[in-house]
Design a protein around this motif. Sequence first.
Motif, PDB file in Angstrom:
ATOM      1  N   ILE A 217      57.281  26.920  49.008  1.00 37.85           N
ATOM      2  CA  ILE A 217      56.787  26.129  47.866  1.00 37.85           C
ATOM      3  C   ILE A 217      57.521  26.430  46.553  1.00 37.85           C
ATOM      4  CG2 ILE A 217      54.471  25.798  48.832  1.00 37.85           C
ATOM      5  CD1 ILE A 217      53.518  28.207  47.177  1.00 37.85           C
ATOM      6  N   ASP A 218      57.393  25.470  45.621  1.00 37.25           N
ATOM      7  CA  ASP A 218      57.947  25.630  44.270  1.00 37.25           C
ATOM      8  C   ASP A 218      56.858  26.050  43.288  1.00 37.25           C
ATOM      9  OD1 ASP A 218      60.402  24.413  45.233  1.00 37.25           O
ATOM     10  OD2 ASP A 218      59.336  22.500  45.136  1.00 37.25           O
ATOM     11  N   ALA A 219      55.595  25.825  43.662  1.00 29.33           N
ATOM     12  CA  ALA A 219      54.475  26.157  42.772  1.00 29.33           C
ATOM     13  C   ALA A 219      53.255  26.475  43.620  1.00 29.33           C
ATOM     14  CB  ALA A 219      54.171  24.982  41.846  1.00 29.33           C
ATOM     15  N   LEU A 220      52.406  27.381  43.101  1.00 21.99           N
ATOM     16  CA  LEU A 220      51.161  27.729  43.786  1.00 21.99           C
ATOM     17  C   LEU A 220      49.996  27.507  42.836  1.00 21.99           C
ATOM     18  CD1 LEU A 220      49.637  29.104  46.231  1.00 21.99           C
ATOM     19  CD2 LEU A 220      49.867  31.247  44.952  1.00 21.99           C
ATOM     20  N   LEU A 221      48.986  26.783  43.310  1.00 25.56           N
ATOM     21  CA  LEU A 221      47.750  26.610  42.547  1.00 25.56           C
ATOM     22  C   LEU A 221      46.633  27.342  43.273  1.00 25.56           C
ATOM     23  CD1 LEU A 221      47.983  22.799  41.666  1.00 25.56           C
ATOM     24  CD2 LEU A 221      48.667  24.761  40.249  1.00 25.56           C
ATOM     25  N   VAL A 222      45.981  28.241  42.553  1.00 27.16           N
ATOM     26  CA  VAL A 222      44.850  29.000  43.104  1.00 27.16           C
ATOM     27  C   VAL A 222      43.584  28.472  42.428  1.00 27.16           C
ATOM     28  CG1 VAL A 222      43.762  31.263  43.343  1.00 27.16           C
ATOM     29  CG2 VAL A 222      46.263  31.058  43.470  1.00 27.16           C
ATOM     30  N   ILE A 223      42.681  27.912  43.215  1.00 30.58           N
ATOM     31  CA  ILE A 223      41.433  27.394  42.659  1.00 30.58           C
ATOM     32  C   ILE A 223      40.436  28.549  42.600  1.00 30.58           C
ATOM     33  CG2 ILE A 223      39.577  25.709  42.945  1.00 30.58           C
ATOM     34  CD1 ILE A 223      41.674  24.157  44.758  1.00 30.58           C
ATOM     35  N   GLY A 224      39.972  28.851  41.391  1.00 30.81           N
ATOM     36  CA  GLY A 224      39.058  29.974  41.226  1.00 30.81           C
ATOM     37  C   GLY A 224      38.699  30.160  39.773  1.00 30.81           C
ATOM     38  N   ALA A 225      37.759  31.039  39.505  1.00 28.78           N
ATOM     39  CA  ALA A 225      37.283  31.272  38.139  1.00 28.78           C
ATOM     40  C   ALA A 225      38.113  32.348  37.453  1.00 28.78           C
ATOM     41  CB  ALA A 225      35.814  31.684  38.172  1.00 28.78           C
ATOM     42  N   PRO A 226      38.233  32.261  36.115  1.00 27.71           N
ATOM     43  CA  PRO A 226      39.006  33.282  35.390  1.00 27.71           C
ATOM     44  C   PRO A 226      38.420  34.681  35.498  1.00 27.71           C
ATOM     45  CG  PRO A 226      38.168  31.563  33.880  1.00 27.71           C
ATOM     46  CD  PRO A 226      37.719  31.189  35.242  1.00 27.71           C
ATOM     47  N   ASN A 227      37.106  34.788  35.831  1.00 31.08           N
ATOM     48  CA  ASN A 227      36.498  36.122  35.993  1.00 31.08           C
ATOM     49  C   ASN A 227      36.385  36.523  37.465  1.00 31.08           C
ATOM     50  OD1 ASN A 227      34.539  34.174  36.478  1.00 31.08           O
ATOM     51  ND2 ASN A 227      32.857  35.334  35.588  1.00 31.08           N
ATOM     52  N   SER A 228      37.071  35.786  38.341  1.00 34.97           N
ATOM     53  CA  SER A 228      37.046  36.107  39.776  1.00 34.97           C
ATOM     54  C   SER A 228      38.213  37.016  40.121  1.00 34.97           C
ATOM     55  CB  SER A 228      37.137  34.809  40.594  1.00 34.97           C
ATOM     56  OG  SER A 228      37.493  35.084  41.927  1.00 34.97           O
ATOM     57  N   SER A 229      37.895  38.262  40.476  1.00 30.59           N
ATOM     58  CA  SER A 229      38.935  39.246  40.781  1.00 30.59           C
ATOM     59  C   SER A 229      39.808  38.799  41.947  1.00 30.59           C
ATOM     60  CB  SER A 229      38.287  40.599  41.095  1.00 30.59           C
ATOM     61  OG  SER A 229      39.262  41.515  41.540  1.00 30.59           O
ATOM     62  N   ASN A 230      39.187  38.355  43.053  1.00 27.30           N
ATOM     63  CA  ASN A 230      39.996  38.024  44.233  1.00 27.30           C
ATOM     64  C   ASN A 230      40.884  36.814  43.964  1.00 27.30           C
ATOM     65  OD1 ASN A 230      38.973  35.521  46.009  1.00 27.30           O
ATOM     66  ND2 ASN A 230      37.188  36.425  45.028  1.00 27.30           N
ATOM     67  N   SER A 231      40.442  35.883  43.100  1.00 24.12           N
ATOM     68  CA  SER A 231      41.264  34.706  42.771  1.00 24.12           C
ATOM     69  C   SER A 231      42.479  35.107  41.937  1.00 24.12           C
ATOM     70  CB  SER A 231      40.424  33.673  42.008  1.00 24.12           C
ATOM     71  OG  SER A 231      39.312  33.265  42.776  1.00 24.12           O
ATOM     72  N   LYS A 232      42.241  35.978  40.940  1.00 26.36           N
ATOM     73  CA  LYS A 232      43.358  36.433  40.095  1.00 26.36           C
ATOM     74  C   LYS A 232      44.388  37.217  40.915  1.00 26.36           C
ATOM     75  CE  LYS A 232      40.837  38.275  36.710  1.00 26.36           C
ATOM     76  NZ  LYS A 232      40.437  38.821  35.394  1.00 26.36           N
ATOM     77  N   ARG A 233      43.888  37.967  41.911  1.00 31.60           N
ATOM     78  CA  ARG A 233      44.824  38.701  42.771  1.00 31.60           C
ATOM     79  C   ARG A 233      45.705  37.728  43.579  1.00 31.60           C
ATOM     80  NH1 ARG A 233      42.041  41.469  40.069  1.00 31.60           N
ATOM     81  NH2 ARG A 233      43.738  40.870  38.710  1.00 31.60           N
ATOM     82  N   LEU A 234      45.148  36.579  43.981  1.00 36.23           N
ATOM     83  CA  LEU A 234      45.942  35.601  44.740  1.00 36.23           C
ATOM     84  C   LEU A 234      47.101  35.063  43.894  1.00 36.23           C
ATOM     85  CD1 LEU A 234      43.124  33.599  46.588  1.00 36.23           C
ATOM     86  CD2 LEU A 234      44.745  35.205  47.609  1.00 36.23           C
ATOM     87  N   VAL A 235      46.848  34.855  42.604  1.00 39.23           N
ATOM     88  CA  VAL A 235      47.913  34.419  41.685  1.00 39.23           C
ATOM     89  C   VAL A 235      49.023  35.473  41.653  1.00 39.23           C
ATOM     90  CG1 VAL A 235      48.469  33.885  39.274  1.00 39.23           C
ATOM     91  CG2 VAL A 235      46.326  33.038  40.272  1.00 39.23           C
ATOM     92  N   GLU A 236      48.620  36.739  41.517  1.00 37.86           N
ATOM     93  CA  GLU A 236      49.602  37.839  41.459  1.00 37.86           C
ATOM     94  C   GLU A 236      50.367  37.973  42.774  1.00 37.86           C
ATOM     95  OE1 GLU A 236      46.674  40.426  38.486  1.00 37.86           O
ATOM     96  OE2 GLU A 236      47.080  41.146  40.516  1.00 37.86           O
ATOM     97  N   VAL A 237      49.666  37.832  43.897  1.00 37.37           N
ATOM     98  CA  VAL A 237      50.322  37.928  45.213  1.00 37.37           C
ATOM     99  C   VAL A 237      51.353  36.814  45.363  1.00 37.37           C
ATOM    100  CG1 VAL A 237      49.924  37.664  47.714  1.00 37.37           C
ATOM    101  CG2 VAL A 237      48.448  39.167  46.371  1.00 37.37           C
ATOM    102  N   GLY A 238      51.018  35.613  44.890  1.00 40.12           N
ATOM    103  CA  GLY A 238      51.961  34.488  44.941  1.00 40.12           C
ATOM    104  C   GLY A 238      53.229  34.794  44.160  1.00 40.12           C
ATOM    105  N   ARG A 239      53.040  35.317  42.959  1.00 41.87           N
ATOM    106  CA  ARG A 239      54.214  35.655  42.123  1.00 41.87           C
ATOM    107  C   ARG A 239      55.054  36.748  42.782  1.00 41.87           C
ATOM    108  NH1 ARG A 239      50.805  35.590  36.721  1.00 41.87           N
ATOM    109  NH2 ARG A 239      50.756  33.349  36.401  1.00 41.87           N
ATOM    110  N   ALA A 240      54.370  37.766  43.294  1.00 43.50           N
ATOM    111  CA  ALA A 240      55.082  38.885  43.925  1.00 43.50           C
ATOM    112  C   ALA A 240      55.837  38.424  45.172  1.00 43.50           C
ATOM    113  CB  ALA A 240      54.098  39.999  44.294  1.00 43.50           C
ATOM    114  N   ALA A 241      55.328  37.356  45.809  1.00 42.07           N
ATOM    115  CA  ALA A 241      55.978  36.841  47.022  1.00 42.07           C
ATOM    116  C   ALA A 241      57.104  35.855  46.695  1.00 42.07           C
ATOM    117  CB  ALA A 241      54.945  36.167  47.923  1.00 42.07           C
ATOM    118  N   GLY A 242      57.398  35.693  45.405  1.00 41.90           N
ATOM    119  CA  GLY A 242      58.562  34.892  45.024  1.00 41.90           C
ATOM    120  C   GLY A 242      58.258  33.516  44.463  1.00 41.90           C
ATOM    121  N   CYS A 243      56.979  33.206  44.258  1.00 42.74           N
ATOM    122  CA  CYS A 243      56.626  31.901  43.699  1.00 42.74           C
ATOM    123  C   CYS A 243      56.407  32.066  42.194  1.00 42.74           C
ATOM    124  CB  CYS A 243      55.370  31.353  44.381  1.00 42.74           C
ATOM    125  SG  CYS A 243      54.967  29.710  43.831  1.00 42.74           S
TER     126      CYS A 243
END
Length: 317
Positions: A217-243
């Motif tokens: 992919i060229d972009a990743l969208l994570v649907i979740g709340a700004p105070n959701s720890s597991n959702s914010k981690r998914l954003v970070e995992v996406g970036r760390a995986a090269g997205c």
Amino acid sequence: MSLPPLTLYLAAPRGFCAGVDRAIKIVEMAIEKWGAPVYVRHEIVHNKFVVDGLRAKGAVFVEELDECPTDRPVIFSAHGVPKSVPAEAAHRNMIAVDATCPLVTKVHNEAARHHESGLQMIMIGHEGHPEVIGTMGQLPLGEVLLVETVADVADLKVRDAAKLAFITQTTLSVDDTAEIAAALQARFPAILAPAHEDICYATTNRQVAVKAVAPRIDALLVIGAPNSSNSKRLVEVGRAAGCAYSQLIQRASDIDWRALAGIRAVGVTAGASAPEVLVNEVIDAFRARFDTSVELVETAQENIEFKVPRVLRTEEA
């Protein structure tokens, strides 16, 4: 006018986990059993759409127990609460229903067991998160030390380096936590690790799925709340995986379409407290703007279910 082509890669597993499912069901069943209003201490799960839906059915969300009348039931959120909270509810003769995720309760029990054996606990987690407050609140003050980063490990002042154990928040990044755990074990060779990893199956599975989607992919969208720890981690995992473009959105209206101009492959996932209806909303928003094909990238199947508390399964008040 023909729409530009785009492929949506849907990560699976995504969205609701068994603990969130159970917590929502507990609130709904409590309203059914005792009528509205039913009080909930803290957001039952971290998702505005879910909380608003339960509020419309008769749930009242409060931050502290003293905001609840004693003649109405109170429900403790899926994140868990310090021991003092159920004790206070009992003191006030309140009907209390515990919606703590069983996997969080497992960490609470683990901490209590180590404490009974005379060990001081170190918790890997995020300061101020309700789960961390609840877990640290299972033991007397000073018995659980919190670390958030590898750097924190170097500054730790412990009572006895030979009598330590560590636990973790259930919604952390698997990779980051492994680094912090390694730093703890390097500094304190005698430290006891969890018998089974504390990071829950759902958090782990959603991160693995994001890693599988990221190369396509060229972009990743994570649907979740700004105070959701597991959702914010998914954003970070996406970036760390090269997205490089990895963003948290609460729902389709938050999508920055200008940032996606010219993009041909987008990954979509959802945190453990985000309902599938919000995923479908995002897919529809893409279909309105692109000639969209949808591909599922599935790395695991989940069939775990947790029982609701007995008080909701029986006739007694």
